[in-house]
Design a protein around this motif. Structure first.
Motif, PDB file in Angstrom:
ATOM      1  N   ASP A 122      15.237   4.009   9.333  1.00  0.00           N
ATOM      2  CA  ASP A 122      14.647   2.837   8.695  1.00  0.00           C
ATOM      3  C   ASP A 122      15.387   2.543   7.394  1.00  0.00           C
ATOM      4  O   ASP A 122      15.776   3.457   6.659  1.00  0.00           O
ATOM      5  N   ASP A 123      15.592   1.265   7.098  1.00  0.00           N
ATOM      6  CA  ASP A 123      16.276   0.900   5.862  1.00  0.00           C
ATOM      7  C   ASP A 123      15.393   1.077   4.636  1.00  0.00           C
ATOM      8  O   ASP A 123      15.885   1.071   3.506  1.00  0.00           O
ATOM      9  N   LEU A 124      14.103   1.193   4.851  1.00  0.00           N
ATOM     10  CA  LEU A 124      13.168   1.324   3.738  1.00  0.00           C
ATOM     11  C   LEU A 124      12.829   2.783   3.479  1.00  0.00           C
ATOM     12  O   LEU A 124      12.686   3.579   4.405  1.00  0.00           O
ATOM     13  N   VAL A 125      12.708   3.122   2.203  1.00  0.00           N
ATOM     14  CA  VAL A 125      12.249   4.455   1.821  1.00  0.00           C
ATOM     15  C   VAL A 125      10.724   4.494   1.962  1.00  0.00           C
ATOM     16  O   VAL A 125      10.027   3.566   1.538  1.00  0.00           O
ATOM     17  N   THR A 126      10.210   5.554   2.568  1.00  0.00           N
ATOM     18  CA  THR A 126       8.783   5.668   2.825  1.00  0.00           C
ATOM     19  C   THR A 126       8.129   6.619   1.824  1.00  0.00           C
ATOM     20  O   THR A 126       8.573   7.757   1.652  1.00  0.00           O
ATOM     21  N   TYR A 127       7.098   6.130   1.174  1.00  0.00           N
ATOM     22  CA  TYR A 127       6.276   6.959   0.290  1.00  0.00           C
ATOM     23  C   TYR A 127       4.931   7.197   0.962  1.00  0.00           C
ATOM     24  O   TYR A 127       4.400   6.328   1.643  1.00  0.00           O
ATOM     25  N   SER A 128       4.387   8.374   0.716  1.00  0.00           N
ATOM     26  CA  SER A 128       3.063   8.691   1.229  1.00  0.00           C
ATOM     27  C   SER A 128       2.378   9.624   0.229  1.00  0.00           C
ATOM     28  O   SER A 128       2.728   9.642  -0.948  1.00  0.00           O
ATOM     29  N   TYR A 129       1.426  10.400   0.708  1.00  0.00           N
ATOM     30  CA  TYR A 129       0.695  11.332  -0.140  1.00  0.00           C
ATOM     31  C   TYR A 129       0.613  12.682   0.558  1.00  0.00           C
ATOM     32  O   TYR A 129       0.611  12.761   1.789  1.00  0.00           O
ATOM     33  N   SER A 144       9.436  -4.593   1.167  1.00  0.00           N
ATOM     34  CA  SER A 144      10.851  -4.607   1.539  1.00  0.00           C
ATOM     35  C   SER A 144      11.735  -5.205   0.460  1.00  0.00           C
ATOM     36  O   SER A 144      12.924  -4.878   0.370  1.00  0.00           O
ATOM     37  N   THR A 145      11.183  -6.063  -0.383  1.00  0.00           N
ATOM     38  CA  THR A 145      11.979  -6.675  -1.453  1.00  0.00           C
ATOM     39  C   THR A 145      12.560  -5.604  -2.365  1.00  0.00           C
ATOM     40  O   THR A 145      13.690  -5.735  -2.860  1.00  0.00           O
ATOM     41  N   PHE A 146      11.800  -4.532  -2.588  1.00  0.00           N
ATOM     42  CA  PHE A 146      12.253  -3.457  -3.457  1.00  0.00           C
ATOM     43  C   PHE A 146      12.670  -2.215  -2.673  1.00  0.00           C
ATOM     44  O   PHE A 146      12.886  -1.152  -3.245  1.00  0.00           O
ATOM     45  N   GLY A 147      12.754  -2.335  -1.356  1.00  0.00           N
ATOM     46  CA  GLY A 147      13.331  -1.277  -0.541  1.00  0.00           C
ATOM     47  C   GLY A 147      12.447  -0.088  -0.237  1.00  0.00           C
ATOM     48  O   GLY A 147      12.944   1.007   0.026  1.00  0.00           O
ATOM     49  N   TYR A 148      11.121  -0.273  -0.256  1.00  0.00           N
ATOM     50  CA  TYR A 148      10.265   0.859   0.063  1.00  0.00           C
ATOM     51  C   TYR A 148       8.967   0.382   0.718  1.00  0.00           C
ATOM     52  O   TYR A 148       8.619  -0.796   0.686  1.00  0.00           O
TER      53      TYR A 148
END
Length: 256
Positions: A121-128, A63-67
């Motif tokens: 969600d305020d965070l950007v979600t990365y996946s595969y 969360s510190t870097f938004g993801y």
């Protein structure tokens, strides 16, 4: 067979068996022909890679870097088919030059995937995820022993990487040229290396995390060169001091 006496052949096969998949066979064949100072090589084979534990089950919040990064349990194993063709010329006391072409086709290639902001969600979600793509490349390399104390090497890389829609993979410079110069003092335990890398102009792209899309720049990124100067001095046989300056031209790109 007289025919086989003139060639070096390597034949191999790899078997992968996982609980969730059937047995996968990945054969490979490589052939080399030596003709005087020339070497001609070619290889063909298949590849297989199962998704890693982290790619399937990772749940990491930064969360510190938004993801955050979450795994994808539905990932399929990636498969590939590749061909290489190359030639090399060697002059024992002076220089060496080689050329290599490679073509690799990936099926269900496991790649990073930006899902954007999910459910407000305020965070950007990365996946595969799995995608299909093709990597093509041409490499030309050379070495030259100028004197007993100086030598140089160079490398030219041309890339043409496409995704399954035939579009170029973002931020893949089509052409790079590298040079290296080495000097070893005949009187003192001192050595000097100068490395340069030139990158051709291309249209860069950045990933819009909100829109989950690649945005290409209107202008091409100018060609640029990076120079590193490295040295070493041997105090004893078991002790060496390394020093140097990287990016001596102070090249920076504030946007990319």
């Amino acid at each position: 067979m007289n025919f086989l006496k003139n060639y070096n052949l390597i034949l191999g096969i790899r078997l992968d068996k996982y609980a969730d998949y059937n047995i996968v066979y990945s054969p490979r064949l490589a052939i080399m022909k030596i003709l005087n100072r020339w070497k001609f090589r070619t290889s063909i084979g298949k590849g297989f890679r199962s998704p890693s534990f982290m790619e399937k089950f990772l749940n990491y919040n930064h969360s510190t870097f938004g993801y955050k990064v979450i795994g994808n349990e539905n990932l399929l194993p990636e498969k590939s088919f590749g061909i290489t063709v190359g030639a090399e010329y060697l002059h024992p006391n002076s220089y060496q030059i080689s050329l290599l072409f490679h073509h690799v086709k990936f099926v269900d290639h496991i790649m990073e995937n930006n899902l954007g902001k999910i459910n407000n969600d305020d965070l950007v979600t990365y996946s595969y995820h799995n995608i299909n793509n093709i990597y093509n490349g041409l490499e030309i390399r050379g070495k030259w022993k100028i004197t007993s104390t100086t030598s140089t090497s160079w490398e030219i890389n041309y890339m043409n990487n496409k995704d399954d829609e035939g579009k170029s993979i973002p931020n893949s410079p089509p052409l790079t040229i590298c040079n290296g110069y080495d000097y070893k003092s005949p009187k003192f335990p001192f050595g000097l290396t100068i490395n340069t890398k030139w990158t051709q102009s291309y249209r860069p792209a950045y990933h819009d995390m909100d829109e989950n899309n690649w945005i290409y720049s209107d202008k091409k990124r100018n060609a640029f060169i990076i120079i590193d100067v490295l040295g070493n001095y041997s105090i004893k046989k078991s002790m060496k001091i390394n020093f140097g300056i990287k990016n001596i031209t102070n090249y920076t790109d504030n946007q990319y």
